[in-house]
Design a protein around this motif. Sequence first.
Motif, PDB file in Angstrom:
ATOM      1  N   ARG A   1      -0.575 -13.004   4.453  1.00  0.00           N
ATOM      2  CA  ARG A   1      -0.123 -13.092   5.835  1.00  0.00           C
ATOM      3  C   ARG A   1       0.712 -14.352   5.999  1.00  0.00           C
ATOM      4  NH1 ARG A   1      -5.223 -11.831   9.490  1.00  0.00           N
ATOM      5  NH2 ARG A   1      -3.811 -10.640  10.783  1.00  0.00           N
ATOM      6  N   LEU A   2       2.005 -14.177   6.173  1.00  0.00           N
ATOM      7  CA  LEU A   2       2.888 -15.318   6.329  1.00  0.00           C
ATOM      8  C   LEU A   2       2.994 -15.775   7.781  1.00  0.00           C
ATOM      9  CD1 LEU A   2       5.812 -14.352   3.939  1.00  0.00           C
ATOM     10  CD2 LEU A   2       4.010 -16.015   3.556  1.00  0.00           C
ATOM     11  N   ARG A   3       2.981 -14.831   8.691  1.00  0.00           N
ATOM     12  CA  ARG A   3       3.164 -15.157  10.108  1.00  0.00           C
ATOM     13  C   ARG A   3       1.839 -15.584  10.740  1.00  0.00           C
ATOM     14  NH1 ARG A   3       6.318 -11.358   8.388  1.00  0.00           N
ATOM     15  NH2 ARG A   3       8.530 -11.427   8.836  1.00  0.00           N
ATOM     16  N   LEU A   4       1.929 -16.519  11.652  1.00  0.00           N
ATOM     17  CA  LEU A   4       0.763 -16.949  12.411  1.00  0.00           C
ATOM     18  C   LEU A   4       0.603 -15.963  13.561  1.00  0.00           C
ATOM     19  CD1 LEU A   4      -1.431 -19.035  12.861  1.00  0.00           C
ATOM     20  CD2 LEU A   4       0.245 -20.477  13.993  1.00  0.00           C
ATOM     21  N   ASP A   5      -0.476 -15.197  13.542  1.00  0.00           N
ATOM     22  CA  ASP A   5      -0.615 -14.115  14.526  1.00  0.00           C
ATOM     23  C   ASP A   5      -1.881 -14.243  15.376  1.00  0.00           C
ATOM     24  OD1 ASP A   5      -2.454 -13.516  12.591  1.00  0.00           O
ATOM     25  OD2 ASP A   5      -1.699 -11.514  12.167  1.00  0.00           O
ATOM     26  N   LYS A   6      -2.375 -15.445  15.507  1.00  0.00           N
ATOM     27  CA  LYS A   6      -3.553 -15.664  16.356  1.00  0.00           C
ATOM     28  C   LYS A   6      -3.149 -15.539  17.823  1.00  0.00           C
ATOM     29  CE  LYS A   6      -5.742 -18.384  12.891  1.00  0.00           C
ATOM     30  NZ  LYS A   6      -7.068 -18.715  12.624  1.00  0.00           N
ATOM     31  N   PRO A   7      -4.114 -15.301  18.706  1.00  0.00           N
ATOM     32  CA  PRO A   7      -3.772 -15.151  20.122  1.00  0.00           C
ATOM     33  C   PRO A   7      -3.283 -16.464  20.739  1.00  0.00           C
ATOM     34  CG  PRO A   7      -6.140 -14.849  19.754  1.00  0.00           C
ATOM     35  CD  PRO A   7      -5.518 -15.078  18.430  1.00  0.00           C
ATOM     36  N   TRP A   8      -2.389 -16.334  21.711  1.00  0.00           N
ATOM     37  CA  TRP A   8      -1.881 -17.488  22.441  1.00  0.00           C
ATOM     38  C   TRP A   8      -2.940 -17.992  23.415  1.00  0.00           C
ATOM     39  CZ3 TRP A   8       2.291 -19.738  20.686  1.00  0.00           C
ATOM     40  CH2 TRP A   8       3.272 -18.990  20.029  1.00  0.00           C
ATOM     41  N   GLN A   9      -2.972 -19.312  23.608  1.00  0.00           N
ATOM     42  CA  GLN A   9      -3.844 -19.956  24.586  1.00  0.00           C
ATOM     43  C   GLN A   9      -2.959 -20.789  25.520  1.00  0.00           C
ATOM     44  OE1 GLN A   9      -7.395 -21.929  22.894  1.00  0.00           O
ATOM     45  NE2 GLN A   9      -6.536 -21.376  20.908  1.00  0.00           N
ATOM     46  N   PRO A  10      -3.366 -20.947  26.766  1.00  0.00           N
ATOM     47  CA  PRO A  10      -2.553 -21.786  27.663  1.00  0.00           C
ATOM     48  C   PRO A  10      -2.566 -23.243  27.193  1.00  0.00           C
ATOM     49  CG  PRO A  10      -4.566 -21.039  28.759  1.00  0.00           C
ATOM     50  CD  PRO A  10      -4.531 -20.378  27.424  1.00  0.00           C
ATOM     51  N   LEU A  11      -1.411 -23.878  27.231  1.00  0.00           N
ATOM     52  CA  LEU A  11      -1.293 -25.280  26.830  1.00  0.00           C
ATOM     53  C   LEU A  11      -1.667 -26.151  28.021  1.00  0.00           C
ATOM     54  CD1 LEU A  11      -0.498 -27.327  24.647  1.00  0.00           C
ATOM     55  CD2 LEU A  11       1.850 -27.160  25.467  1.00  0.00           C
ATOM     56  N   THR A  12      -2.944 -26.488  28.095  1.00  0.00           N
ATOM     57  CA  THR A  12      -3.467 -27.327  29.172  1.00  0.00           C
ATOM     58  C   THR A  12      -4.318 -28.438  28.569  1.00  0.00           C
ATOM     59  OG1 THR A  12      -5.502 -26.043  29.443  1.00  0.00           O
ATOM     60  CG2 THR A  12      -3.578 -25.327  30.747  1.00  0.00           C
ATOM     61  N   ALA A  13      -4.590 -29.443  29.380  1.00  0.00           N
ATOM     62  CA  ALA A  13      -5.445 -30.539  28.919  1.00  0.00           C
ATOM     63  C   ALA A  13      -6.821 -30.027  28.521  1.00  0.00           C
ATOM     64  CB  ALA A  13      -5.554 -31.608  30.011  1.00  0.00           C
ATOM     65  N   GLU A  14      -7.337 -29.043  29.265  1.00  0.00           N
ATOM     66  CA  GLU A  14      -8.673 -28.511  28.988  1.00  0.00           C
ATOM     67  C   GLU A  14      -8.730 -27.784  27.644  1.00  0.00           C
ATOM     68  OE1 GLU A  14      -6.980 -27.813  31.927  1.00  0.00           O
ATOM     69  OE2 GLU A  14      -7.968 -29.431  33.016  1.00  0.00           O
ATOM     70  N   THR A  15      -7.742 -26.931  27.370  1.00  0.00           N
ATOM     71  CA  THR A  15      -7.772 -26.191  26.102  1.00  0.00           C
ATOM     72  C   THR A  15      -7.517 -27.123  24.923  1.00  0.00           C
ATOM     73  OG1 THR A  15      -5.457 -25.513  26.385  1.00  0.00           O
ATOM     74  CG2 THR A  15      -7.163 -23.927  27.047  1.00  0.00           C
ATOM     75  N   ALA A  16      -6.638 -28.103  25.100  1.00  0.00           N
ATOM     76  CA  ALA A  16      -6.373 -29.055  24.024  1.00  0.00           C
ATOM     77  C   ALA A  16      -7.608 -29.897  23.713  1.00  0.00           C
ATOM     78  CB  ALA A  16      -5.192 -29.947  24.387  1.00  0.00           C
ATOM     79  N   ALA A  17      -8.356 -30.272  24.745  1.00  0.00           N
ATOM     80  CA  ALA A  17      -9.552 -31.102  24.542  1.00  0.00           C
ATOM     81  C   ALA A  17     -10.641 -30.371  23.762  1.00  0.00           C
ATOM     82  CB  ALA A  17     -10.100 -31.562  25.889  1.00  0.00           C
ATOM     83  N   ARG A  18     -10.633 -29.049  23.792  1.00  0.00           N
ATOM     84  CA  ARG A  18     -11.648 -28.268  23.072  1.00  0.00           C
ATOM     85  C   ARG A  18     -11.295 -28.020  21.604  1.00  0.00           C
ATOM     86  NH1 ARG A  18     -11.785 -24.996  28.051  1.00  0.00           N
ATOM     87  NH2 ARG A  18     -10.476 -23.472  27.002  1.00  0.00           N
ATOM     88  N   LEU A  19     -10.111 -28.429  21.185  1.00  0.00           N
ATOM     89  CA  LEU A  19      -9.701 -28.192  19.796  1.00  0.00           C
ATOM     90  C   LEU A  19     -10.443 -29.114  18.836  1.00  0.00           C
ATOM     91  CD1 LEU A  19      -5.874 -27.809  20.312  1.00  0.00           C
ATOM     92  CD2 LEU A  19      -7.465 -26.020  19.606  1.00  0.00           C
ATOM     93  N   PRO A  20     -10.613 -28.651  17.594  1.00  0.00           N
ATOM     94  CA  PRO A  20     -11.276 -29.499  16.600  1.00  0.00           C
ATOM     95  C   PRO A  20     -10.353 -30.623  16.141  1.00  0.00           C
ATOM     96  CG  PRO A  20     -10.488 -27.497  15.559  1.00  0.00           C
ATOM     97  CD  PRO A  20     -10.225 -27.351  17.040  1.00  0.00           C
ATOM     98  N   GLY A  21     -10.940 -31.658  15.624  1.00  0.00           N
ATOM     99  CA  GLY A  21     -10.174 -32.764  15.062  1.00  0.00           C
ATOM    100  C   GLY A  21      -9.870 -32.508  13.599  1.00  0.00           C
ATOM    101  N   GLN A  22      -9.340 -31.342  13.300  1.00  0.00           N
ATOM    102  CA  GLN A  22      -9.064 -30.963  11.912  1.00  0.00           C
ATOM    103  C   GLN A  22      -7.566 -30.866  11.658  1.00  0.00           C
ATOM    104  OE1 GLN A  22     -11.934 -27.504  12.053  1.00  0.00           O
ATOM    105  NE2 GLN A  22     -12.434 -28.355  10.048  1.00  0.00           N
ATOM    106  N   LEU A  23      -7.204 -30.876  10.390  1.00  0.00           N
ATOM    107  CA  LEU A  23      -5.814 -30.749   9.980  1.00  0.00           C
ATOM    108  C   LEU A  23      -5.369 -29.299  10.147  1.00  0.00           C
ATOM    109  CD1 LEU A  23      -6.035 -32.766   6.643  1.00  0.00           C
ATOM    110  CD2 LEU A  23      -5.516 -33.632   8.931  1.00  0.00           C
ATOM    111  N   GLY A  24      -4.082 -29.104  10.360  1.00  0.00           N
ATOM    112  CA  GLY A  24      -3.573 -27.747  10.467  1.00  0.00           C
ATOM    113  C   GLY A  24      -2.170 -27.694  11.017  1.00  0.00           C
ATOM    114  N   VAL A  25      -1.780 -26.511  11.432  1.00  0.00           N
ATOM    115  CA  VAL A  25      -0.454 -26.263  11.990  1.00  0.00           C
ATOM    116  C   VAL A  25      -0.606 -25.598  13.342  1.00  0.00           C
ATOM    117  CG1 VAL A  25       0.716 -26.087   9.756  1.00  0.00           C
ATOM    118  CG2 VAL A  25      -0.287 -24.047  10.770  1.00  0.00           C
ATOM    119  N   TYR A  26       0.461 -25.635  14.127  1.00  0.00           N
ATOM    120  CA  TYR A  26       0.418 -25.006  15.441  1.00  0.00           C
ATOM    121  C   TYR A  26       1.809 -24.564  15.865  1.00  0.00           C
ATOM    122  CZ  TYR A  26       2.052 -29.534  17.199  1.00  0.00           C
ATOM    123  OH  TYR A  26       2.774 -30.682  17.419  1.00  0.00           O
ATOM    124  N   GLN A  27       1.850 -23.637  16.781  1.00  0.00           N
ATOM    125  CA  GLN A  27       3.088 -23.180  17.396  1.00  0.00           C
ATOM    126  C   GLN A  27       2.957 -23.357  18.903  1.00  0.00           C
ATOM    127  OE1 GLN A  27       3.172 -19.105  15.993  1.00  0.00           O
ATOM    128  NE2 GLN A  27       4.564 -19.643  14.333  1.00  0.00           N
TER     129      GLN A  27
END
Length: 113
Positions: free
Chosen positions: A4-30
């Motif tokens: 799987r080359l394409r990132l096909d995970k569901p979109w989430q709203p870019l808000t302070a609340e959703t960002a604060a719930r993200l893990p402190g791990q390495l990775g990529v994002y769109q």
Amino acid sequence: MALRLRLDKPWQPLTAETAARLPGQLGVYQVADSRGTIVYIGQAGARSPFGLRSELQREVAERPPGHQFRVEINQQYRTRWFELLMVHQADHGSLPADNARNPPPNLGRLSPS
């Protein structure tokens, strides 16, 4: 098993609340606009103090409301970042708008099917 080359995970709203719930791990994002057009592909690497959380909190602060994001935890974040950029370029004929302003050097070509 297909690669799987394409990132096909569901979109989430870019808000302070959703960002604060993200893990402190390495990775990529769109990051995409409200219509789902990808405007930036980023990476959370070793210089990101709290990984994906730090990077997306920065994105929230820099972008107007209405954007969305998706992430992929990946220890090989730099290689995966290049891969996502090359796939986007192959699919759309160009890099996302915000990546095109400061493109990575020596980006290769990829021909995904």
